[in-house]
Scaffold this active site. Structure first.
Site, PDB file in Angstrom:
ATOM      1  N   GLU A   1      42.813  33.178  38.543  1.00  0.00           N
ATOM      2  CA  GLU A   1      41.733  33.141  39.556  1.00  0.00           C
ATOM      3  C   GLU A   1      40.947  34.454  39.602  1.00  0.00           C
ATOM      4  O   GLU A   1      40.795  35.054  40.675  1.00  0.00           O
ATOM      5  CB  GLU A   1      42.308  32.790  40.932  1.00  0.00           C
ATOM      6  CG  GLU A   1      42.870  31.389  40.977  1.00  0.00           C
ATOM      7  CD  GLU A   1      43.228  30.885  42.373  1.00  0.00           C
ATOM      8  OE1 GLU A   1      43.282  31.683  43.327  1.00  0.00           O
ATOM      9  OE2 GLU A   1      43.468  29.663  42.490  1.00  0.00           O
TER      10      GLU A   1
ATOM     11  N   GLU B   1      46.458  24.383  38.694  1.00  0.00           N
ATOM     12  CA  GLU B   1      46.937  24.420  40.089  1.00  0.00           C
ATOM     13  C   GLU B   1      46.238  23.303  40.836  1.00  0.00           C
ATOM     14  O   GLU B   1      45.005  23.293  40.924  1.00  0.00           O
ATOM     15  CB  GLU B   1      46.628  25.757  40.765  1.00  0.00           C
ATOM     16  CG  GLU B   1      47.516  26.891  40.336  1.00  0.00           C
ATOM     17  CD  GLU B   1      47.309  28.155  41.175  1.00  0.00           C
ATOM     18  OE1 GLU B   1      47.040  28.058  42.393  1.00  0.00           O
ATOM     19  OE2 GLU B   1      47.415  29.243  40.589  1.00  0.00           O
TER      20      GLU B   1
HETATM   21  O1  AHR Z   1      49.585  28.367  44.631  1.00  0.00           O
HETATM   22  C1  AHR Z   1      49.313  29.311  45.618  1.00  0.00           C
HETATM   23  C2  AHR Z   1      48.152  30.228  45.236  1.00  0.00           C
HETATM   24  O2  AHR Z   1      46.968  29.489  45.187  1.00  0.00           O
HETATM   25  C3  AHR Z   1      48.212  30.860  43.886  1.00  0.00           C
HETATM   26  O3  AHR Z   1      48.967  32.020  43.884  1.00  0.00           O
HETATM   27  C4  AHR Z   1      46.782  31.183  43.596  1.00  0.00           C
HETATM   28  O4  AHR Z   1      46.503  31.184  42.222  1.00  0.00           O
HETATM   29  C5  AHR Z   1      46.019  30.133  44.365  1.00  0.00           C
HETATM   30  O5  AHR Z   1      45.032  30.685  45.140  1.00  0.00           O
END
Ligand code: AHR
Length: 504
Positions: free
Chosen positions: A172, A291
């Site tokens: 990110e 994610e």
């Molecule tokens: O999954 C939780 C968080 O969400 C992760 O650390 C991050 O990459 C995202 O913002």
């Protein structure tokens, strides 16, 4: 209410990549400590890994697990997690305002992956660190003995290289919250140099460059274009993330978010094509959606710890969303979207796997159990392998915040030639009406029902807890009729269905 579907054997989206059913584990809250690892737990193995948790993970047939972050990775020194445990430092984790003991690191995680039958996908710190550390890390993990890093690994008990194929180039990096956040230009240039360097070590590595953290980011989708312009020829995947929430308790709008996900994937697929055309490239970069999940239930209770009011606790209860029945429907729709877009989404990781926004929960010293969302993930992972069918769906729809005419019927179909099966995952998003679905089966050998499971509950907020772990579970379905090449099913309002047919 009626809906009709045509499933034709020759109308296919793509061969689904098994990695579509991957997961993610971060050094965050209790994902690792008292999640997968708890040396004092009655089920712990010789390495301190919980066997009860490993068994639940193994059942999911998770093909790949992304590790060790997440936001955590952007200030992580991988060297802290290797070598004799008693010499490993305790560090402050700036992403989650906690302490990291480093009792678990690369070697322990690799052992765990072996016990659950999955592959590691490692993320590199490109926040607080850069090219040299990336290079050293990859050489330590995959390099031969007879070189500095390979010999160091050997001295830590592992002569053989780990052979990790998948590498995430940071996490990110578009997010202002990220340690070492960068502009698209800064990140694109760095990521390309790192990718080139890693390829000089091993050209067969699968490299994943950061796309947007979500489609509401102000830099989206320019971020993707700029980053890909820098990296197109040196990476294999661009990573996307998205979390789903329903704080307003508006079920119709919540369950329409799959449309937003679909538009996000479509826009990034087009951006990939744009850059590919610009570069006159033969290469096809695809998407690693590494994610995704529902994440909002725990937001309020997490504020104190994240704001620092509790100091630097080790493995506190953080991001421990307790999922409900409504989330089953959402997760079902998300997975259906990935199946339908499996031509361009080749990897996806549910975030996360244990305790932290996770399908599996644990109690320290106690039980491990399945949250409600475990089930749609389990069904997709176990039965969603094969070829994704391009279904022709006609369903009444409704207007929601993110899109108009959202079909009440959300459905995906998977044909497995190897197993001679046809599987449908269906969600009826209507709040009060049963959907009478007619699925015309075309080009397939005669079909017979082998499994029909329904997840439904009168209370959208019903959850599985330590005290009541089986409140929401799949139940045998009924009423399916297959006649003259047509399958008739009655899908109750707000329900999830798994329908499996044997062919021939
Ligand atoms: O999954 C939780 C968080 O969400 C992760 O650390 C991050 O990459 C995202 O913002």
């Amino acid at each position: 209410m009626k809906a009709s579907v045509i499933a034709h054997r020759d109308f296919v989206v793509a061969e689904i990549d098994d990695r579509l059913y991957g997961a993610f584990l971060e050094h965050l809250g209790r994902a690792i400590y008292s999640g997968i690892y708890e040396p004092d737990h009655p089920t712990a193995d010789a390495q301190g890994m919980r066997r009860d948790v490993a068994e639940l993970v193994r059942d999911l047939k998770v093909p790949i697990v992304r590790y060790p972050g997440g936001n955590f990775v952007s200030a992580y020194n991988w060297e802290d997690g290797v070598g004799p445990r008693e010499k490993r430092p305790t560090r402050l984790d700036l992403a989650w305002h906690t302490s990291e003991s480093n009792a678990v690191g690369l070697h322990e995680f690799s052992h765990w992956c072996g016990t659950v039958g999955t592959e590691m996908m490692l993320a590199i710190n490109l926040g607080s660190r850069g090219l040299d550390d990336a290079r050293n890390f990859v050489e330590y993990v995959n390099g031969p003995t007879g070189s500095y890093w390979g010999d160091l690994r050997k001295s830590h008990g592992r002569a053989e290289p780990f052979g990790v194929k998948h590498w995430c180039l940071g996490n990110e990096m578009d997010g202002p919250w990220q340690v070492g956040h960068k502009t698209a230009q800064e990140y694109g240039r760095l990521a390309n140099e790192v990718a080139k360097t890693l390829r000089a070590f091993d050209n067969s590595l699968q490299l994943i460059v950061c796309g947007s953290s979500n489609s509401d980011m102000p830099t989206y989708p320019e971020w993707e274009r700029t980053v890909l312009e820098h990296t197109y020829e040196s990476v294999d995947y661009i990573s996307l993330h998205m979390y789903f929430r329903n704080p307003a308790k508006n079920t119709a709008n919540y369950l329409a978010l799959g449309e937003k996900l679909d538009a996000y994937i479509g826009a990034v697929a087009s951006t990939i094509e744009h850059v590919r055309a610009q570069k006159r490239s033969k290469k096809r970069v695809t998407i690693s959606f590494d994610e995704w999940n529902v994440w909002y239930h725990s937001n309020v209770q997490d504020r104190d710890i994240l704001g620092g009011a509790k100091g630097w606790p080790h493995a506190p209860r953080l991001l421990e969303d307790i999922y409900n029945f409504e989330d089953v429907l959402q997760v079902g729709c998300i997975l259906n979207t990935f199946i339908r877009r499996s031509d361009v989404v080749r990897i996806a990781c549910i975030a996360q796997l244990v305790n932290v926004i996770a399908p599996i929960m644990t109690e320290p010293g106690g039980a491990a159990w399945r949250q409600t969302i475990y089930y749609p993930y389990y069904f997709a992972s176990v039965y969603g392998r094969g070829v994704a069918l391009r279904l022709n769906v006609r369903s009444p729809g409704y207007d929601a915040d993110v899109a108009d005419n959202v079909p009440y019927l959300d459905i995906a179909g998977v044909h497995s030639e190897a197993e001679s099966t046809l599987t449908f995952f269906a969600v009826n998003r209507h709040p009060s009406e049963t959907l009478e679905a007619a699925i015309s089966l075309q080009g397939f050998a005669a079909a017979r029902l082998i499994d029909h499971r329904v997840i439904a509950h009168p209370d959208l907020e019903a959850a599985n807890t330590l005290a009541m772990p089986d409140t929401v579970t799949p139940q045998p379905g009924s009423g399916i009729v297959i006649e003259d090449g047509s399958l008739q099913a009655r899908l109750p309002p707000l329900s999830y269905q798994l329908i499996r047919l044997a062919l021939g």
